[in-house]
Design a protein around this motif. Sequence first.
Motif, PDB file in Angstrom:
ATOM      1  N   ALA A   1      -3.650  -0.573  -3.368  1.00  0.00           N
ATOM      2  CA  ALA A   1      -2.531  -0.809  -4.136  1.00  0.00           C
ATOM      3  C   ALA A   1      -1.765  -2.172  -3.992  1.00  0.00           C
ATOM      4  CB  ALA A   1      -1.554   0.413  -3.799  1.00  0.00           C
ATOM      5  N   LEU A   2      -2.020  -2.719  -2.732  1.00  0.00           N
ATOM      6  CA  LEU A   2      -1.311  -4.055  -2.559  1.00  0.00           C
ATOM      7  C   LEU A   2      -1.800  -5.148  -3.188  1.00  0.00           C
ATOM      8  CD1 LEU A   2      -1.021  -3.592   1.415  1.00  0.00           C
ATOM      9  CD2 LEU A   2       1.000  -3.982   0.030  1.00  0.00           C
TER      10      LEU A   2
ATOM     11  N   LEU B   1       5.378 -14.355   4.231  1.00  0.00           N
ATOM     12  CA  LEU B   1       4.889 -12.830   4.386  1.00  0.00           C
ATOM     13  C   LEU B   1       5.521 -12.384   5.743  1.00  0.00           C
ATOM     14  CD1 LEU B   1       1.252 -12.887   3.072  1.00  0.00           C
ATOM     15  CD2 LEU B   1       3.483 -11.897   2.021  1.00  0.00           C
ATOM     16  N   ASN B   2       6.408 -11.168   5.611  1.00  0.00           N
ATOM     17  CA  ASN B   2       6.840 -10.741   7.013  1.00  0.00           C
ATOM     18  C   ASN B   2       6.191  -9.548   7.344  1.00  0.00           C
ATOM     19  OD1 ASN B   2       8.839 -12.710   6.796  1.00  0.00           O
ATOM     20  ND2 ASN B   2      10.195 -11.571   5.409  1.00  0.00           N
ATOM     21  N   LYS B   3       5.651  -8.400   6.618  1.00  0.00           N
ATOM     22  CA  LYS B   3       5.462  -7.159   6.885  1.00  0.00           C
ATOM     23  C   LYS B   3       4.534  -6.472   5.668  1.00  0.00           C
ATOM     24  CE  LYS B   3       7.084  -2.767   8.567  1.00  0.00           C
ATOM     25  NZ  LYS B   3       8.305  -1.759   9.027  1.00  0.00           N
ATOM     26  N   ALA B   4       3.494  -6.027   6.040  1.00  0.00           N
ATOM     27  CA  ALA B   4       3.001  -4.958   5.112  1.00  0.00           C
ATOM     28  C   ALA B   4       2.237  -3.675   5.736  1.00  0.00           C
ATOM     29  CB  ALA B   4       1.698  -5.874   4.504  1.00  0.00           C
ATOM     30  N   VAL B   5       2.365  -2.674   5.118  1.00  0.00           N
ATOM     31  CA  VAL B   5       1.894  -1.393   5.667  1.00  0.00           C
ATOM     32  C   VAL B   5       1.163  -0.973   4.407  1.00  0.00           C
ATOM     33  CG1 VAL B   5       3.600  -1.174   7.144  1.00  0.00           C
ATOM     34  CG2 VAL B   5       3.869  -0.186   4.977  1.00  0.00           C
ATOM     35  N   LYS B   6       0.101   0.236   4.726  1.00  0.00           N
ATOM     36  CA  LYS B   6      -0.607   0.878   3.716  1.00  0.00           C
ATOM     37  C   LYS B   6      -0.939   2.302   4.053  1.00  0.00           C
ATOM     38  CE  LYS B   6      -4.933  -1.328   5.278  1.00  0.00           C
ATOM     39  NZ  LYS B   6      -6.033  -2.435   4.886  1.00  0.00           N
TER      40      LYS B   6
ATOM     41  N   THR C   1       3.217  -1.315   0.924  1.00  0.00           N
ATOM     42  CA  THR C   1       4.312  -1.726   0.972  1.00  0.00           C
ATOM     43  C   THR C   1       4.215  -3.205   1.519  1.00  0.00           C
ATOM     44  OG1 THR C   1       5.743   0.120   0.711  1.00  0.00           O
ATOM     45  CG2 THR C   1       6.994  -1.992   1.452  1.00  0.00           C
ATOM     46  N   VAL C   2       4.973  -4.390   0.767  1.00  0.00           N
ATOM     47  CA  VAL C   2       4.947  -5.557   1.228  1.00  0.00           C
ATOM     48  C   VAL C   2       6.230  -6.063   1.292  1.00  0.00           C
ATOM     49  CG1 VAL C   2       4.349  -6.759  -0.901  1.00  0.00           C
ATOM     50  CG2 VAL C   2       3.827  -7.978   1.218  1.00  0.00           C
ATOM     51  N   ASP C   3       6.612  -6.679   2.420  1.00  0.00           N
ATOM     52  CA  ASP C   3       7.920  -7.297   2.661  1.00  0.00           C
ATOM     53  C   ASP C   3       7.776  -8.981   2.806  1.00  0.00           C
ATOM     54  OD1 ASP C   3      10.496  -5.118   3.308  1.00  0.00           O
ATOM     55  OD2 ASP C   3       8.393  -4.537   3.752  1.00  0.00           O
TER      56      ASP C   3
ATOM     57  N   VAL D   1      12.385  -9.755  -0.397  1.00  0.00           N
ATOM     58  CA  VAL D   1      11.462  -8.826  -1.392  1.00  0.00           C
ATOM     59  C   VAL D   1      10.956  -7.641  -0.831  1.00  0.00           C
ATOM     60  CG1 VAL D   1       9.841  -8.895  -3.498  1.00  0.00           C
ATOM     61  CG2 VAL D   1      11.347 -10.770  -2.924  1.00  0.00           C
ATOM     62  N   ARG D   2      11.004  -6.676  -1.446  1.00  0.00           N
ATOM     63  CA  ARG D   2      10.298  -5.331  -0.781  1.00  0.00           C
ATOM     64  C   ARG D   2       9.569  -4.810  -2.024  1.00  0.00           C
ATOM     65  NH1 ARG D   2      13.603  -1.875   2.009  1.00  0.00           N
ATOM     66  NH2 ARG D   2      13.153  -3.102   3.882  1.00  0.00           N
ATOM     67  N   LEU D   3       8.276  -4.871  -2.000  1.00  0.00           N
ATOM     68  CA  LEU D   3       7.447  -4.338  -3.149  1.00  0.00           C
ATOM     69  C   LEU D   3       6.560  -3.130  -2.620  1.00  0.00           C
ATOM     70  CD1 LEU D   3       6.401  -7.655  -4.917  1.00  0.00           C
ATOM     71  CD2 LEU D   3       8.326  -6.097  -5.090  1.00  0.00           C
ATOM     72  N   SER D   4       6.610  -1.833  -3.450  1.00  0.00           N
ATOM     73  CA  SER D   4       5.555  -0.718  -3.134  1.00  0.00           C
ATOM     74  C   SER D   4       5.106  -0.216  -4.254  1.00  0.00           C
ATOM     75  CB  SER D   4       6.626   0.660  -2.366  1.00  0.00           C
ATOM     76  OG  SER D   4       7.358  -0.155  -1.279  1.00  0.00           O
TER      77      SER D   4
END
Length: 458
Positions: free
Chosen positions: A234-235, A264-269, A308-310, A318-321
């Motif tokens: 999804a990212l 880029l600060n943080k990303a989770v999946k 989600t990526v911050d 920005v935060r996108l999911s």
Amino acid sequence: MKQYRYSYLLGASLLMAACQPGQPKEAQDMVHLITLAPGHFHAALVQKTATPGIDSIVHVYAPQGPELEAHLNLIKQYNERPTDPTHWKEEVYTGADWLEKLKSERKGSVVVLAGNNHDKTRYIDAAVQAGMHVLADKPMAITEADFTSLRKSFADAGAAKVLLYDIMTERSEITNILQKELLRDATVFGEMQPGTPEKPAIEIESIHHFYKMVSGKPLRRPTWFFDPSQQGDALVDVNTHLVDLTHWMLFDTTALDYTKDIQLNKAVKWKTPLTLAQFSTITGAETFPDFLQAYVKDSVAGIAANGTVDYTVKGFHVRLSALWNFEAPAGGGDTHFAIARGSRSNIVIRQGAEESWKPELFVEPIAADTAFAATLEAAVKRLATKYPGISVEARGKQFHIAIPQELKTGHEAHFAEVLQRYLGFLKAGAVPAWEVKNMIAKYYVTTAGQAMAKEITK
């Protein structure tokens, strides 16, 4: 070598015009499409409506198989519908050397790409090196290696005056358009707030479903769609749209330099579980393919479908999911939530049960202000000269922007609108420089975000 030809309902007059020597200049100037390895229904949606200036003969180069048949069946459906039928003639080559044949024959001017993303950057490079323009479905890159290849393709395309562009349909969605318009009206929105990691300036969440209807029929997805090495997670997939909308809303035609403007600060999946029965319903396959076995436990496949990526872009948080479920709730569909936070108001899109699963636009004042209603009314009246029929109505402490049905063209119609934009670029002889820079910045966010993402359990 085998070669198969398919012809669908082309009028005799069109066929004669395509074959006659000494055609008028108008016919010679028409855009000739090539469809390369169609594996996603978006390839067909480019042709859902006839577009002036595009020749009715479309050359297709692809391996023989169910994906090609599904593509041709959709085109056939468009040709045979009772209302506004199209008149495409699909000339299909399926020999083992189909990619080399594309390059050597050069039977079209624009290559349309929508399919397995594992090889997409290679196909883009092949078309660009052959001197053909490219209109590609998202994503154009799903790994950091792809990103490196894509940057080279953009450089090569610029040197060869070849137009490379991706299909960003969400810019044609009226709620997104009006959100951007109101965001840029200081009387309503004030100033964009830089935000914080906990409360970003822009926050978007998009939820999709594996089982869905397209053009009135259940969508059959290929098995590789569920493999992150072929489709991307999804990212790097749906998130492409979310990054594009964010940069487009914030900066419009201002070019971004990904090496300086983005942090880029943080990303989770995390994964979406699919039972074998659910997988079979979507794909028609009776078993999980070998390439998915590493993700299968107790007859349930964990699909890399959520993330989600911050990040910050020019100082804005920005935060996108992007998320995927098996299917929507009864009567429901895909959902979209987007909020832009300003000093005077927040501009919000909601698409949930309360909105009958349709995207609706709201304005939320930050503080009580008796003059705000009149200010917003005046702003909407100004916008109504450009978007006829829109109006504003109070709903408690927030305001709803009512949008007439005529402006809600729908996702499938947006492909024709993107095509019109691309034809304008072809006429001008170039994709605007800011678009190129921002496509590169967009794919940096998606691919670098995917590379840094930590997997979590939900």
